[in-house]
Scaffold this motif. Structure first.
Motif, PDB file in Angstrom:
ATOM      1  N   VAL A   1       0.852  -1.182   0.000  1.00 40.64           N
ATOM      2  CA  VAL A   1       0.000   0.000   0.000  1.00 40.64           C
ATOM      3  C   VAL A   1       0.891   1.236   0.000  1.00 40.64           C
ATOM      4  CG1 VAL A   1      -1.912  -1.149   1.198  1.00 40.64           C
ATOM      5  CG2 VAL A   1      -0.187   0.073   2.534  1.00 40.64           C
ATOM      6  N   VAL A   2       0.342   2.342  -0.436  1.00 42.55           N
ATOM      7  CA  VAL A   2       1.061   3.612  -0.377  1.00 42.55           C
ATOM      8  C   VAL A   2       0.230   4.554   0.486  1.00 42.55           C
ATOM      9  CG1 VAL A   2       1.974   5.565  -1.682  1.00 42.55           C
ATOM     10  CG2 VAL A   2       2.095   3.254  -2.647  1.00 42.55           C
ATOM     11  N   LEU A   3       0.821   5.001   1.587  1.00 40.78           N
ATOM     12  CA  LEU A   3       0.176   5.951   2.485  1.00 40.78           C
ATOM     13  C   LEU A   3       1.109   7.134   2.679  1.00 40.78           C
ATOM     14  CD1 LEU A   3      -1.267   3.496   5.143  1.00 40.78           C
ATOM     15  CD2 LEU A   3      -2.554   4.769   3.445  1.00 40.78           C
ATOM     16  N   ASP A   4       0.577   8.315   2.502  1.00 43.04           N
ATOM     17  CA  ASP A   4       1.375   9.536   2.622  1.00 43.04           C
ATOM     18  C   ASP A   4       2.625   9.474   1.756  1.00 43.04           C
ATOM     19  OD1 ASP A   4      -0.455  10.607   4.486  1.00 43.04           O
ATOM     20  OD2 ASP A   4       0.564   9.587   6.141  1.00 43.04           O
ATOM     21  N   GLY A   5       2.496   8.869   0.579  1.00 47.47           N
ATOM     22  CA  GLY A   5       3.603   8.795  -0.364  1.00 47.47           C
ATOM     23  C   GLY A   5       4.667   7.762  -0.047  1.00 47.47           C
ATOM     24  N   GLU A   6       4.431   6.933   0.973  1.00 41.65           N
ATOM     25  CA  GLU A   6       5.414   5.927   1.360  1.00 41.65           C
ATOM     26  C   GLU A   6       4.839   4.532   1.154  1.00 41.65           C
ATOM     27  OE1 GLU A   6       7.889   8.340   4.759  1.00 41.65           O
ATOM     28  OE2 GLU A   6       6.288   7.015   5.446  1.00 41.65           O
ATOM     29  N   GLU A   7       5.595   3.696   0.450  1.00 40.74           N
ATOM     30  CA  GLU A   7       5.158   2.319   0.239  1.00 40.74           C
ATOM     31  C   GLU A   7       5.325   1.528   1.532  1.00 40.74           C
ATOM     32  OE1 GLU A   7       5.201  -0.426  -3.641  1.00 40.74           O
ATOM     33  OE2 GLU A   7       7.172   0.204  -2.946  1.00 40.74           O
ATOM     34  N   GLN A   8       4.308   0.721   1.850  1.00 41.62           N
ATOM     35  CA  GLN A   8       4.284  -0.043   3.092  1.00 41.62           C
ATOM     36  C   GLN A   8       3.726  -1.440   2.838  1.00 41.62           C
ATOM     37  OE1 GLN A   8       1.992   2.205   5.973  1.00 41.62           O
ATOM     38  NE2 GLN A   8       3.048   4.110   5.456  1.00 41.62           N
ATOM     39  N   LEU A   9       4.030  -2.347   3.762  1.00 39.95           N
ATOM     40  CA  LEU A   9       3.442  -3.677   3.774  1.00 39.95           C
ATOM     41  C   LEU A   9       2.301  -3.663   4.778  1.00 39.95           C
ATOM     42  CD1 LEU A   9       6.688  -5.843   3.996  1.00 39.95           C
ATOM     43  CD2 LEU A   9       5.254  -5.479   1.980  1.00 39.95           C
ATOM     44  N   LYS A  10       1.156  -4.238   4.414  1.00 41.92           N
ATOM     45  CA  LYS A  10      -0.019  -4.214   5.289  1.00 41.92           C
ATOM     46  C   LYS A  10      -0.704  -5.571   5.299  1.00 41.92           C
ATOM     47  CE  LYS A  10      -4.643  -2.226   5.542  1.00 41.92           C
ATOM     48  NZ  LYS A  10      -5.614  -1.363   4.847  1.00 41.92           N
ATOM     49  N   ARG A  11      -1.118  -5.968   6.487  1.00 42.81           N
ATOM     50  CA  ARG A  11      -1.928  -7.192   6.627  1.00 42.81           C
ATOM     51  C   ARG A  11      -2.907  -7.019   7.772  1.00 42.81           C
ATOM     52  NH1 ARG A  11      -0.431 -13.539   7.900  1.00 42.81           N
ATOM     53  NH2 ARG A  11      -2.607 -14.150   7.999  1.00 42.81           N
ATOM     54  N   VAL A  12      -4.108  -7.541   7.583  1.00 43.56           N
ATOM     55  CA  VAL A  12      -5.127  -7.558   8.626  1.00 43.56           C
ATOM     56  C   VAL A  12      -5.200  -8.985   9.162  1.00 43.56           C
ATOM     57  CG1 VAL A  12      -7.555  -7.204   9.180  1.00 43.56           C
ATOM     58  CG2 VAL A  12      -6.419  -5.695   7.514  1.00 43.56           C
ATOM     59  N   PHE A  13      -5.022  -9.125  10.470  1.00 45.36           N
ATOM     60  CA  PHE A  13      -5.091 -10.414  11.148  1.00 45.36           C
ATOM     61  C   PHE A  13      -6.429 -10.479  11.890  1.00 45.36           C
ATOM     62  CE2 PHE A  13      -0.663  -9.326  10.702  1.00 45.36           C
ATOM     63  CZ  PHE A  13      -0.040 -10.523  10.358  1.00 45.36           C
ATOM     64  N   THR A  14      -7.117 -11.614  11.808  1.00 44.05           N
ATOM     65  CA  THR A  14      -8.420 -11.732  12.463  1.00 44.05           C
ATOM     66  C   THR A  14      -8.359 -12.696  13.649  1.00 44.05           C
ATOM     67  OG1 THR A  14      -9.085 -13.457  10.902  1.00 44.05           O
ATOM     68  CG2 THR A  14      -9.704 -11.181  10.363  1.00 44.05           C
ATOM     69  N   PHE A  15      -9.224 -12.408  14.634  1.00 41.36           N
ATOM     70  CA  PHE A  15      -9.263 -13.162  15.882  1.00 41.36           C
ATOM     71  C   PHE A  15     -10.711 -13.347  16.319  1.00 41.36           C
ATOM     72  CE2 PHE A  15      -5.356 -10.819  15.523  1.00 41.36           C
ATOM     73  CZ  PHE A  15      -4.390 -11.765  15.819  1.00 41.36           C
ATOM     74  N   LYS A  16     -10.919 -14.224  17.299  1.00 40.81           N
ATOM     75  CA  LYS A  16     -12.267 -14.497  17.793  1.00 40.81           C
ATOM     76  C   LYS A  16     -12.808 -13.379  18.682  1.00 40.81           C
ATOM     77  CE  LYS A  16     -11.915 -19.491  17.579  1.00 40.81           C
ATOM     78  NZ  LYS A  16     -11.924 -20.757  18.300  1.00 40.81           N
ATOM     79  N   ASN A  17     -11.910 -12.580  19.266  1.00 42.43           N
ATOM     80  CA  ASN A  17     -12.360 -11.537  20.180  1.00 42.43           C
ATOM     81  C   ASN A  17     -11.285 -10.467  20.356  1.00 42.43           C
ATOM     82  OD1 ASN A  17     -10.490 -12.535  22.194  1.00 42.43           O
ATOM     83  ND2 ASN A  17     -11.970 -14.161  22.598  1.00 42.43           N
ATOM     84  N   PHE A  18     -11.604  -9.474  21.155  1.00 43.19           N
ATOM     85  CA  PHE A  18     -10.681  -8.368  21.390  1.00 43.19           C
ATOM     86  C   PHE A  18      -9.441  -8.823  22.154  1.00 43.19           C
ATOM     87  CE2 PHE A  18      -9.030  -4.647  23.597  1.00 43.19           C
ATOM     88  CZ  PHE A  18      -8.980  -3.717  22.563  1.00 43.19           C
ATOM     89  N   ALA A  19      -9.632  -9.671  23.154  1.00 50.70           N
ATOM     90  CA  ALA A  19      -8.509 -10.108  23.985  1.00 50.70           C
ATOM     91  C   ALA A  19      -7.442 -10.833  23.166  1.00 50.70           C
ATOM     92  CB  ALA A  19      -9.005 -10.995  25.125  1.00 50.70           C
ATOM     93  N   GLN A  20      -7.861 -11.687  22.234  1.00 51.74           N
ATOM     94  CA  GLN A  20      -6.885 -12.386  21.385  1.00 51.74           C
ATOM     95  C   GLN A  20      -6.150 -11.402  20.476  1.00 51.74           C
ATOM     96  OE1 GLN A  20      -9.002 -15.474  19.296  1.00 51.74           O
ATOM     97  NE2 GLN A  20      -9.000 -16.845  21.060  1.00 51.74           N
ATOM     98  N   ALA A  21      -6.871 -10.447  19.929  1.00 54.24           N
ATOM     99  CA  ALA A  21      -6.238  -9.437  19.075  1.00 54.24           C
ATOM    100  C   ALA A  21      -5.250  -8.610  19.887  1.00 54.24           C
ATOM    101  CB  ALA A  21      -7.303  -8.547  18.434  1.00 54.24           C
ATOM    102  N   GLN A  22      -5.628  -8.268  21.105  1.00 57.06           N
ATOM    103  CA  GLN A  22      -4.743  -7.485  21.965  1.00 57.06           C
ATOM    104  C   GLN A  22      -3.480  -8.271  22.315  1.00 57.06           C
ATOM    105  OE1 GLN A  22      -6.251  -6.596  25.882  1.00 57.06           O
ATOM    106  NE2 GLN A  22      -4.824  -4.905  26.146  1.00 57.06           N
ATOM    107  N   ALA A  23      -3.631  -9.531  22.639  1.00 59.48           N
ATOM    108  CA  ALA A  23      -2.466 -10.366  22.966  1.00 59.48           C
ATOM    109  C   ALA A  23      -1.507 -10.430  21.778  1.00 59.48           C
ATOM    110  CB  ALA A  23      -2.920 -11.767  23.378  1.00 59.48           C
ATOM    111  N   PHE A  24      -2.062 -10.570  20.585  1.00 51.36           N
ATOM    112  CA  PHE A  24      -1.224 -10.604  19.380  1.00 51.36           C
ATOM    113  C   PHE A  24      -0.495  -9.273  19.192  1.00 51.36           C
ATOM    114  CE2 PHE A  24      -0.859  -9.722  14.773  1.00 51.36           C
ATOM    115  CZ  PHE A  24       0.034 -10.725  14.436  1.00 51.36           C
TER     116      PHE A  24
END
Length: 111
Positions: free
Chosen positions: A37-60
């Protein structure tokens, strides 16, 4: 050549070269779930990780933060209910360095 997640990051200065188009293409083959992706003119790597709940996402996100702090290389992390979005790029060079691909692979290994 060792697997990308097993490679070591190198110290990066403001004059470090960005990855070339050919290097980027080859490195992306090891990261099929990441997108460029390009954000603010800078190329970046992006990934969305999914979890069963907020606590698992927070731990990750905490694991990613610990990894980042250990390497002195820090991503953008967005924590939401059931998901975490991680973006890697090298701030000093305003784009992508091989270190970003290594850290993305290490992030995948945490998941």
């Amino acid at each position: 050549m060792p697997e990308l997640s097993q490679q070591s990051c190198t110290a990066c200065s403001a004059d470090a070269p960005k990855v070339t188009a050919a290097e980027k293409q080859a490195l992306m083959e090891s990261l099929p779930q990441w997108e460029l992706v390009v954000l603010d003119g800078e190329e970046q790597l992006k990934r969305v990780f999914t979890f069963k709940n907020f606590a698992q996402a927070q731990a990750f996100t905490n694991q990613v933060a610990d990894l980042a702090e250990a390497e002195g290389h820090h991503p953008a992390i967005l924590l939401e209910w059931g998901k975490a979005t991680v973006r890697w790029w090298t701030h000093k060079i305003g784009g992508l360095h091989k270190n970003d691909f290594i850290m993305a692979a290490r992030t995948d290994a945490l998941y």
